[in-house]
Design a protein around this motif. Structure first.
Motif, PDB file in Angstrom:
ATOM      1  N   PHE A  72       0.823  -1.328   0.159  1.00  0.00           N
ATOM      2  CA  PHE A  72       0.021   0.104   0.049  1.00  0.00           C
ATOM      3  C   PHE A  72       0.863   1.276  -0.138  1.00  0.00           C
ATOM      4  CE2 PHE A  72      -2.982  -2.570   2.734  1.00  0.00           C
ATOM      5  CZ  PHE A  72      -3.861  -2.980   1.664  1.00  0.00           C
ATOM      6  N   MET A  73       0.608   2.288  -0.804  1.00  0.00           N
ATOM      7  CA  MET A  73       1.208   3.592  -0.712  1.00  0.00           C
ATOM      8  C   MET A  73       0.133   4.627  -0.703  1.00  0.00           C
ATOM      9  SD  MET A  73       4.496   2.658  -3.245  1.00  0.00           S
ATOM     10  CE  MET A  73       5.353   4.061  -2.512  1.00  0.00           C
ATOM     11  N   HIS A  74       0.706   5.807  -0.446  1.00  0.00           N
ATOM     12  CA  HIS A  74      -0.217   6.966  -0.648  1.00  0.00           C
ATOM     13  C   HIS A  74      -0.583   7.095  -1.962  1.00  0.00           C
ATOM     14  CE1 HIS A  74      -1.780  11.143  -0.239  1.00  0.00           C
ATOM     15  NE2 HIS A  74      -1.662  11.101   0.962  1.00  0.00           N
ATOM     16  N   PRO A  75      -2.025   7.186  -2.157  1.00  0.00           N
ATOM     17  CA  PRO A  75      -2.477   7.414  -3.548  1.00  0.00           C
ATOM     18  C   PRO A  75      -1.846   8.410  -4.397  1.00  0.00           C
ATOM     19  CG  PRO A  75      -4.296   7.515  -2.021  1.00  0.00           C
ATOM     20  CD  PRO A  75      -3.255   7.360  -1.132  1.00  0.00           C
ATOM     21  N   LEU A  76      -1.106   9.389  -3.916  1.00  0.00           N
ATOM     22  CA  LEU A  76      -0.751  10.528  -4.592  1.00  0.00           C
ATOM     23  C   LEU A  76       0.710   9.876  -5.369  1.00  0.00           C
ATOM     24  CD1 LEU A  76      -0.787  13.771  -2.720  1.00  0.00           C
ATOM     25  CD2 LEU A  76      -1.704  13.311  -4.769  1.00  0.00           C
ATOM     26  N   THR A  77       1.140   8.856  -4.838  1.00  0.00           N
ATOM     27  CA  THR A  77       2.236   8.103  -5.556  1.00  0.00           C
ATOM     28  C   THR A  77       1.840   7.598  -6.758  1.00  0.00           C
ATOM     29  OG1 THR A  77       2.717   7.092  -3.270  1.00  0.00           O
ATOM     30  CG2 THR A  77       3.853   6.223  -5.082  1.00  0.00           C
ATOM     31  N   TRP A  78       0.668   7.266  -7.099  1.00  0.00           N
ATOM     32  CA  TRP A  78       0.493   6.962  -8.353  1.00  0.00           C
ATOM     33  C   TRP A  78      -0.003   7.740  -9.290  1.00  0.00           C
ATOM     34  CZ3 TRP A  78       2.977   2.782  -8.420  1.00  0.00           C
ATOM     35  CH2 TRP A  78       3.069   2.108  -7.192  1.00  0.00           C
ATOM     36  N   LYS A  79      -0.442   9.031  -8.609  1.00  0.00           N
ATOM     37  CA  LYS A  79      -0.670  10.273  -9.428  1.00  0.00           C
ATOM     38  C   LYS A  79       0.588  10.765  -9.979  1.00  0.00           C
ATOM     39  CE  LYS A  79      -4.928  11.815  -9.136  1.00  0.00           C
ATOM     40  NZ  LYS A  79      -5.615  12.408 -10.399  1.00  0.00           N
ATOM     41  N   ALA A  80       1.572  10.841  -9.202  1.00  0.00           N
ATOM     42  CA  ALA A  80       2.903  11.237  -9.519  1.00  0.00           C
ATOM     43  C   ALA A  80       3.613  10.400 -10.531  1.00  0.00           C
ATOM     44  CB  ALA A  80       3.884  11.471  -8.407  1.00  0.00           C
TER      45      ALA A  80
END
Length: 499
Positions: A72-80
RNA sequence: GCAAAAGUAGCUCAGCUGGUAGAGCGCGACCUUGCCAAGGUCGAGGUCGCGGGUUCGAACCCCGUCUUUUGCUCCA
């Protein structure tokens, strides 16, 4: 002996299941597409491969360290990283032409037509409506809109559309027990981002100086549209990745160096040169300025096993932007003018190999079928087929089998002594039932490199025979020599020295 | 996703024009056996992928469904 005809993937799949290497997931419930489980022998082989990779990365390179980041990672990770927006398209199929289109592009095309006909307002209204529907994730609405706008398939010229489906690469789930408070999080589609977001943590806590690398082995998840070719493409898979952080401008040198080092690794674990090749990417991903695959010749052709990519500073720059945290490194080394290189966002060279693909490559390469007896012109009844796994001894699930030639006259007791002597150092298999030949064959089928037979002579002089898997030849050695002899043969050191 | 083919014991398969299931191998026990899947005796294991239908009766015929394989498509 003559080599048998080309083995098919079917043979590999059958053997993997029959001998406890790989099972289809949830098989008693008819299985789950593109998901597989590793069995009792498969997990040993896979662990051995992962262990070899880990040592080849971290033990052989004093500037490479490992981490184990969460899935699990912070959702913004996958935006970035670009995974949310770039890999999330509404798709629609025409049932007559069997062609697949992006629903948003069909609508945009129609809007463009309106605009060209001087109906700018109509065009804008359509785009607004599309934006509203997509924003609300109203896929049925998007389909209705396409039909209402009379958008036909350019090939079949019909309105026979399927429903609109979101082809999202990533699996999502919720964090938080109450629905209203929950946040959508993704199961990571690659392990690399866990390394990038920890770049500064590792650099600072480990006092790492560029160039240095961070290695990681872990599961990743992709919602593939179709899954084929056994464990080659799975929805849940395991990656072995290393991100190597370098000074801008030096990336091509490192890229070439890692490319060659990684090829050597595959050869060292026993994959033949003839079945390995580089495949250079002509079309590069948005983040890369050079990319090459190491391909292995699987039964279904040359396919990517490992990728070596020069990823520039794309990922760290993206994370700096989205997190608002500086991802710079201060380089104290002096340039040609005697001044420090100073602050920069490092460039990255990535090596990424699929653990499951490596497993499959090693398994396919080891799978050997031989027929003997034909060449010497004897009648065909004497033809014998032998199947065995020619695994590198360091990778084999069991290193040795201990087999009393009969199960009486005190031979089992003697054999148990030998087992006790070896089992603290090697994974060994003890068996006393059935004829010795049958027991040899069973070990061949799971790739055990050595069979140690205890016979009556053993009781007299403490010698045993070692039977070699690949040649079936035997040699007689004293029990006191066993440990050292096997240790040498199965040693990881002999692999690491080749890299 | 489309098309075709196939699902019967752990594996490979047989099972006729519909009459309630077999073989080989493997597996387990015992006997025999001094080296490459040895021989003998006994034994366990299948609601024939699943759900409907036709029929007095279905592994077999019909419909649906799931899974697998192959080819195309897709792999953003």
């Amino acid at each position: 002996m003559t080599p048998a005809p080309e083995t098919s993937l079917q043979d590999i799949v059958s053997h993997a299941k029959e001998y406890g290497f790989v099972f289809p997931s949830s098989e008693i419930y008819d299985g789950l597409q593109a998901v597989y489980d590793y069995g009792q022998n498969g997990v040993e082989l896979k662990n051995n491969l992962k262990n070899m990779w880990w040592k080849a990365m971290t033990q052989l390179n004093d500037n490479v360290v490992g981490i184990d980041a969460a899935i699990f990672m912070h959702p913004l990770t996958w935006k970035a990283s670009g995974h949310v927006d770039g890999f999330n398209d509404p798709m629609i199929d025409n049932k007559d032409s069997k062609k697949r289109y992006r629903a948003d592009q069909l609508l945009e095309g129609k809007a463009e037509q309106y605009a060209n006909n001087g109906e700018a307002e109509k065009a804008q209204a359509l785009l607004n409506e599309m934006g509203r529907l997509l924003g609300a994730n109203d896929l049925e609405g998007v389909r209705s809109l396409i039909i209402a706008e009379d958008i036909k398939c350019p090939v079949s010229n019909t309105l026979n559309w399927t429903e609109v489906r979101q082809f999202n690469l990533m699996f999502s789930t919720q964090i938080g027990s109450v629905a209203e408070d929950s946040t959508t999080v993704y199961l990571r589609p690659e392990t690399a981002q866990g390394i990038f977001v920890n770049f500064l943590n590792v650099q600072k806590s480990g006092r790492m100086k560029i160039p240095f690398g961070i290695a990681q082995i872990g599961k990743a998840f992709r919602n593939e549209i179709v899954a084929k070719q056994f464990i080659f493409r799975m929805r849940e898979f395991e990656q072995m990745e290393m991100q190597f952080f370098v000074r801008p401008g030096t990336e091509m040198n490192w890229y070439e160096q890692w490319r060659d080092t990684r090829l050597k690794f595959h050869q060292a674990i026993g994959l033949p040169v003839s079945k390995l090749k580089f495949h250079i990417h002509e079309k590069l991903a948005h983040y890369a300025n050079a990319a090459v695959d190491i391909e292995y010749q699987f039964p279904f052709g040359f396919r990517e096993m490992e990728g070596i990519h020069s990823r520039t500073n794309f990922d760290l720059t993206q994370h700096q932007e989205f997190s608002k945290k500086k991802q710079q490194y201060f380089d104290n080394d002096l340039d040609e003018n005697g001044k420090p290189f100073g602050n920069y966002i490092p460039y990255v060279v990535e090596t990424s190999v699929g653990a499951d693909r490596l497993f499959l490559a090693v398994f396919c390469n080891a799978f050997t079928k031989e027929t003997s007896g034909e060449a010497d012109g004897r009648p065909s009844e004497t033809l014998k087929e032998r199947t065995y796994l020619k695994l590198h001894p360091a990778l084999a699930p069991y290193k040795a089998a201990i087999l009393p030639i009969t199960k009486k006259d005190g031979l089992p007791e003697k054999a148990r002594e030998v087992e006790k002597l070896l089992k603290t150092e090697f994974r060994v298999f003890y068996e006393e039932k059935d004829a010795i030949g049958k027991r040899y064959t069973r070990q061949d089928l799971i790739g055990t490199p050595f069979c140690i037979a205890i016979d009556h002579q053993t009781l007299e002089d403490n010698t045993v025979t070692i039977r070699h898997r690949d040649t079936t030849e035997q040699e007689r050695v004293h029990i006191s020599e066993l440990k050292a002899k096997i240790a040498y043969e199965v040693s990881e050191q002999r692999i690491l020295e080749l890299i």
